[in-house]
Design a protein around this motif. Structure first.
Motif, PDB file in Angstrom:
ATOM      1  N   TRP A 129       0.864  -1.190   0.000  1.00 20.16           N
ATOM      2  CA  TRP A 129       0.000   0.000   0.000  1.00 20.16           C
ATOM      3  C   TRP A 129       0.891   1.228   0.000  1.00 20.16           C
ATOM      4  O   TRP A 129       1.942   1.248   0.661  1.00 20.16           O
ATOM      5  N   GLY A 131      -0.647   4.438   0.328  1.00 16.36           N
ATOM      6  CA  GLY A 131      -1.349   5.535   0.976  1.00 16.36           C
ATOM      7  C   GLY A 131      -2.585   6.040   0.286  1.00 16.36           C
ATOM      8  O   GLY A 131      -3.247   6.949   0.789  1.00 16.36           O
ATOM      9  N   PRO A 133      -6.494   5.214  -1.711  1.00 13.70           N
ATOM     10  CA  PRO A 133      -7.702   4.542  -1.221  1.00 13.70           C
ATOM     11  C   PRO A 133      -7.407   3.094  -0.870  1.00 13.70           C
ATOM     12  O   PRO A 133      -6.695   2.396  -1.600  1.00 13.70           O
ATOM     13  N   VAL A 134      -7.927   2.637   0.248  1.00 12.98           N
ATOM     14  CA  VAL A 134      -7.658   1.286   0.724  1.00 12.98           C
ATOM     15  C   VAL A 134      -8.560   0.305   0.002  1.00 12.98           C
ATOM     16  O   VAL A 134      -9.778   0.439   0.005  1.00 12.98           O
ATOM     17  N   ARG A 166       1.647   7.899  10.156  1.00 13.23           N
ATOM     18  CA  ARG A 166       0.636   7.809  11.220  1.00 13.23           C
ATOM     19  C   ARG A 166      -0.754   8.197  10.687  1.00 13.23           C
ATOM     20  O   ARG A 166      -1.752   7.539  10.993  1.00 13.23           O
ATOM     21  N   GLY A 167      -0.822   9.237   9.888  1.00 11.31           N
ATOM     22  CA  GLY A 167      -2.106   9.667   9.358  1.00 11.31           C
ATOM     23  C   GLY A 167      -2.745   8.624   8.458  1.00 11.31           C
ATOM     24  O   GLY A 167      -3.966   8.427   8.489  1.00 11.31           O
ATOM     25  N   ARG A 168      -1.950   7.936   7.682  1.00  9.00           N
ATOM     26  CA  ARG A 168      -2.497   6.906   6.799  1.00  9.00           C
ATOM     27  C   ARG A 168      -2.900   5.656   7.569  1.00  9.00           C
ATOM     28  O   ARG A 168      -3.872   4.993   7.208  1.00  9.00           O
ATOM     29  N   ASP A 170      -4.159   5.675  10.529  1.00 10.29           N
ATOM     30  CA  ASP A 170      -5.459   6.010  11.124  1.00 10.29           C
ATOM     31  C   ASP A 170      -6.596   5.785  10.135  1.00 10.29           C
ATOM     32  O   ASP A 170      -7.709   5.414  10.517  1.00 10.29           O
ATOM     33  N   ALA A 171      -6.332   6.001   8.845  1.00 10.24           N
ATOM     34  CA  ALA A 171      -7.372   5.860   7.831  1.00 10.24           C
ATOM     35  C   ALA A 171      -7.543   4.425   7.337  1.00 10.24           C
ATOM     36  O   ALA A 171      -8.560   4.092   6.735  1.00 10.24           O
ATOM     37  N   ALA A 172      -6.559   3.569   7.605  1.00  6.46           N
ATOM     38  CA  ALA A 172      -6.563   2.225   7.026  1.00  6.46           C
ATOM     39  C   ALA A 172      -7.571   1.289   7.676  1.00  6.46           C
ATOM     40  O   ALA A 172      -8.117   0.397   7.026  1.00  6.46           O
ATOM     41  N   ARG A 173      -7.785   1.448   8.972  1.00  2.00           N
ATOM     42  CA  ARG A 173      -8.727   0.620   9.724  1.00  2.00           C
ATOM     43  C   ARG A 173      -8.383  -0.864   9.654  1.00  2.00           C
ATOM     44  O   ARG A 173      -9.270  -1.730   9.614  1.00  2.00           O
TER      45      ARG A 173
END
Length: 212
Positions: A129, A131, A133-134, A166-168, A170-173
């Protein structure tokens, strides 16, 4: 998960950082440390695999080499003896042939994870990945790179840095490994980054090489 005697200070530092991140992320079912192979940079990956601590993982990337099956078998023998999990990059047929523990998908193929999960429910499934869209329902973890300036395939990509990583996360879940430019010197900077562990090529090979 402390290393026994016979390991270098560098190996201990990487392992300690990786296991600390793994515990912080609550991802203890996943390997805290992933050794990524590369035909050019790790020509004898089974030697490093044999030295890895029990509970670590190897991501074997054959990149279509003619000796893929033979190298895969040697890695399977080494990882089985060491108590290390073996993932094969992209090639499910090769993973089946060497009785691997899972599959690592490139980002472009992450969407195959759900179908692969249906066929191999016990496999550990990860995907690269960068960074965006997951994608990839059914994945156990993502491997986000490059965190720091890196070589290999990530050399042309700008480093995320710890805050960007860190920000990514948090978005990955879902659990996310840190890959790209990881060294003994910077691994500690990832404390509290949300990473579930560390992934590397050269740093792991150098740290876990046999004593001279």
């Amino acid at each position: 998960m402390t290393l026994p005697d016979g390991y270098s200070d560098e190996a201990r530092a990487l392992w300690n950082a990786a296991t600390a991140l793994n515990r912080q992320a609550g991802a203890v079912s996943l390997p805290p440390l992933l050794f990524f192979t590369d035909p050019e940079r790790t020509p004898r990956p089974w030697e490093t695999a044999a030295r890895l601590p029990a509970g670590a993982g190897v991501v074997y990337r054959a990149f279509g080499r003619d000796d893929a099956a033979e190298t895969g078998r040697r890695l399977r023998e080494a990882t089985r003896r060491a108590g290390v999990r073996l993932l094969v990059g992209l090639d499910p047929a090769l993973a089946e042939a060497v009785q691997a523990d899972g599959l690592h998908l490139p980002e472009r193929a992450a969407g195959q994870a759900q179908a692969m999960r249906a066929v191999h429910p016990d496999w550990l499934l990860t995907a690269a990945w960068h960074g965006g869209p997951v994608a990839g329902e059914g994945l156990d973890a993502l491997v986000l790179s490059p965190v720091f300036p890196a070589g290999g395939a990530s050399a042309a990509r700008p480093a995320l840095g710890v805050e960007g990583f860190r920000g990514r996360v948090d978005a990955a879940r879902r659990p996310v490994y840190a890959l790209g430019g990881i060294t003994v010197g910077n691994a500690g900077a990832l404390v509290a980054s949300g990473a579930c562990g560390l992934a590397a090529v050269s740093a792991i090979q150098a740290a876990f090489q046999a004593p001279a």
